[in-house]
Scaffold this active site. Structure first.
Site, PDB file in Angstrom:
ATOM      1  N   SER A   1      -2.614   0.483  -4.314  1.00  0.00           N
ATOM      2  CA  SER A   1      -3.142   1.645  -3.584  1.00  0.00           C
ATOM      3  C   SER A   1      -4.490   2.087  -4.142  1.00  0.00           C
ATOM      4  CB  SER A   1      -2.154   2.806  -3.705  1.00  0.00           C
ATOM      5  OG  SER A   1      -2.744   4.009  -3.226  1.00  0.00           O
ATOM      6  N   ALA A   2      -5.340   2.586  -3.250  1.00  0.00           N
ATOM      7  CA  ALA A   2      -6.638   3.117  -3.677  1.00  0.00           C
ATOM      8  C   ALA A   2      -6.504   4.519  -4.266  1.00  0.00           C
ATOM      9  CB  ALA A   2      -7.577   3.169  -2.473  1.00  0.00           C
TER      10      ALA A   2
ATOM     11  N   GLU B   1       0.163  -3.216   4.688  1.00  0.00           N
ATOM     12  CA  GLU B   1      -1.001  -2.320   4.756  1.00  0.00           C
ATOM     13  C   GLU B   1      -1.130  -1.624   6.100  1.00  0.00           C
ATOM     14  OE1 GLU B   1      -3.665  -0.871   3.836  1.00  0.00           O
ATOM     15  OE2 GLU B   1      -3.952  -1.488   1.777  1.00  0.00           O
ATOM     16  N   ASP B   2      -1.567  -0.363   6.096  1.00  0.00           N
ATOM     17  CA  ASP B   2      -1.839   0.341   7.360  1.00  0.00           C
ATOM     18  C   ASP B   2      -3.336   0.444   7.633  1.00  0.00           C
ATOM     19  OD1 ASP B   2      -2.339   2.254   5.304  1.00  0.00           O
ATOM     20  OD2 ASP B   2      -2.164   3.875   6.770  1.00  0.00           O
TER      21      ASP B   2
ATOM     22  N   LYS C   1      -8.922   5.153   6.180  1.00  0.00           N
ATOM     23  CA  LYS C   1      -7.676   4.666   5.583  1.00  0.00           C
ATOM     24  C   LYS C   1      -7.966   3.537   4.594  1.00  0.00           C
ATOM     25  CE  LYS C   1      -4.551   6.071   9.273  1.00  0.00           C
ATOM     26  NZ  LYS C   1      -3.631   5.619  10.331  1.00  0.00           N
TER      27      LYS C   1
ATOM     28  N   LYS D   1     -11.004  -1.414  -1.687  1.00  0.00           N
ATOM     29  CA  LYS D   1     -10.731  -2.242  -0.511  1.00  0.00           C
ATOM     30  C   LYS D   1     -11.914  -2.055   0.446  1.00  0.00           C
ATOM     31  CE  LYS D   1      -5.826  -0.997  -0.977  1.00  0.00           C
ATOM     32  NZ  LYS D   1      -4.697  -0.231  -0.415  1.00  0.00           N
TER      33      LYS D   1
ATOM     34  N   THR E   1       1.485  10.046   3.845  1.00  0.00           N
ATOM     35  CA  THR E   1       0.410  10.869   3.288  1.00  0.00           C
ATOM     36  C   THR E   1      -0.911  10.691   4.030  1.00  0.00           C
ATOM     37  OG1 THR E   1       0.357   9.125   1.666  1.00  0.00           O
ATOM     38  CG2 THR E   1       1.204  11.241   0.934  1.00  0.00           C
TER      39      THR E   1
ATOM     40  N   ASP F   1       0.879  -1.157   0.000  1.00  0.00           N
ATOM     41  CA  ASP F   1       0.000   0.000   0.000  1.00  0.00           C
ATOM     42  C   ASP F   1       0.931   1.225   0.000  1.00  0.00           C
ATOM     43  OD1 ASP F   1      -2.355   1.616   0.447  1.00  0.00           O
ATOM     44  OD2 ASP F   1      -1.698   1.795   2.523  1.00  0.00           O
ATOM     45  N   LEU F   2       0.422   2.368  -0.379  1.00  0.00           N
ATOM     46  CA  LEU F   2       1.287   3.559  -0.446  1.00  0.00           C
ATOM     47  C   LEU F   2       1.099   4.480   0.767  1.00  0.00           C
ATOM     48  CD1 LEU F   2       3.263   5.355  -2.088  1.00  0.00           C
ATOM     49  CD2 LEU F   2       1.246   6.373  -3.190  1.00  0.00           C
ATOM     50  N   ASP F   3      -0.130   5.028   0.886  1.00  0.00           N
ATOM     51  CA  ASP F   3      -0.410   6.012   1.943  1.00  0.00           C
ATOM     52  C   ASP F   3      -0.324   5.373   3.320  1.00  0.00           C
ATOM     53  OD1 ASP F   3      -1.033   8.113   0.111  1.00  0.00           O
ATOM     54  OD2 ASP F   3      -3.011   7.270  -0.210  1.00  0.00           O
TER      55      ASP F   3
HETATM   56  C1  BG6 Z   1      -5.881   5.550   0.094  1.00  0.00           C
HETATM   57  C2  BG6 Z   1      -5.962   6.352   1.368  1.00  0.00           C
HETATM   58  O1  BG6 Z   1      -4.580   5.122  -0.126  1.00  0.00           O
HETATM   59  O2  BG6 Z   1      -6.310   6.340  -1.015  1.00  0.00           O
HETATM   60  C3  BG6 Z   1      -7.347   6.921   1.569  1.00  0.00           C
HETATM   61  O3  BG6 Z   1      -5.633   5.511   2.465  1.00  0.00           O
HETATM   62  C4  BG6 Z   1      -7.734   7.732   0.335  1.00  0.00           C
HETATM   63  O4  BG6 Z   1      -7.355   7.726   2.719  1.00  0.00           O
HETATM   64  C5  BG6 Z   1      -7.639   6.852  -0.906  1.00  0.00           C
HETATM   65  O5  BG6 Z   1      -9.066   8.217   0.466  1.00  0.00           O
HETATM   66  C6  BG6 Z   1      -7.980   7.604  -2.185  1.00  0.00           C
HETATM   67  O6  BG6 Z   1      -6.989   8.569  -2.413  1.00  0.00           O
HETATM   68  P1  BG6 Z   1      -7.069   9.736  -3.483  1.00  0.00           P
HETATM   69  O7  BG6 Z   1      -5.679  10.318  -3.466  1.00  0.00           O
HETATM   70  O8  BG6 Z   1      -7.405   9.111  -4.801  1.00  0.00           O
HETATM   71  O9  BG6 Z   1      -8.123  10.677  -3.010  1.00  0.00           O
HETATM   72 MG    MG Z   2      -2.750   3.184   3.493  1.00  0.00          MG
END
Ligand code: BG6
Ligand code: MG
Length: 216
Positions: free
Chosen positions: A115-116, A170-171, A46, A146, A18, A10-12
């Site tokens: 990542s989402a 993953e966090d 998250k 997810k 972030t 996962d990224l964030d």
């Molecule tokens: C996930 C985050 O990686 O991405 C979420 O954990 C976030 O908090 C989601 O809502 C979507 O991100 P973005 O940058 O497309 O708004």
């Molecule tokens: Mg995350």
């Protein structure tokens, strides 16, 4: 020895911090609508898509908005968020993340992003990590958020490794659920109280080693 052949990150909140910027931007949006939400509630955001996050927040505030108004609010939040991440530097990579990516590469493991976020590419470019990844699956490439396993299954497929031989870092609770649903090993990054369903929980990638990977 296990048969882990790919690591899906996962990224964030795992590679870069972030998650803090997402929280700040959503908090600002909620405050602008006249309410607030807690750090505990934020855990539920998250890993969750932008659209779904907004729906949850509006629910907490008891605020009803039309679809058109929701689109405006989601765009506003993203503008604040992008403004923050546009200043990101390589020194914002979380401790141990780059070192562990290097170890994965040296060990011949495949590396994928799951990542989402639709802003994943921009973040990876800002912090200089794009070239580490054999596959990048982000919010622009999935239709099911997810805890649906789609993002991780696509990551596994893209690097040509069966799900059972992948480990997901993953966090987010939703992310751990997604990885388990996909039949993958899981490493939670955060607190055991929140991520107790993961096979292993660490406070950060700085605690991860090849030995722990082999023991999963
Ligand atoms: C996930 C985050 O990686 O991405 C979420 O954990 C976030 O908090 C989601 O809502 C979507 O991100 P973005 O940058 O497309 O708004
Ligand atoms: Mg995350």
């Amino acid at each position: 020895m296990n048969t882990i052949k790919a690591c899906i990150f996962d990224l964030d909140g795992v590679i870069v911090d972030t998650a803090v910027y997402h929280y700040k931007a959503w908090k600002r949006l909620a405050n602008s609508l006249g309410f607030d939400f807690t750090a505990h509630e934020n855990e539920q955001l998250k890993g969750v898509s932008r659209v779904r996050s907004l729906q949850l927040i509006l629910g907490w505030g008891g605020v009803v908005k039309t679809q058109a108004e929701q689109d405006v609010l989601a765009t506003q939040k993203n503008e604040w968020y992008v403004d923050m991440i546009s200043h990101m530097q390589p020194n914002e990579i979380l401790p141990g993340a780059k070192k562990f990516l290097d170890q994965c590469r040296s060990a011949g493991l495949k590396i994928a992003l799951g990542s989402a976020s639709k802003n994943s590419m921009m973040i990876l470019e800002k912090v200089g990590l794009v070239n580490y990844f054999d596959a990048i699956i982000d919010g622009n490439k999935v239709s099911k958020a997810k805890p649906d396993p789609e993002v991780f299954l696509k990551g596994a497929e893209a690097v040509g490794i069966p799900p059972g031989e992948c480990v997901v870092f993953e966090d987010a609770i939703a992310g751990i659920e997604a990885a388990i649903a996909g039949g993958m090993k899981t490493v939670g990054i955060g607190s055991p109280e929140v991520l107790g369903d993961a096979d292993l929980v660490l406070s950060g990638l700085s605690e991860m080693t090849m030995k722990k990977l082999a023991q999963l």
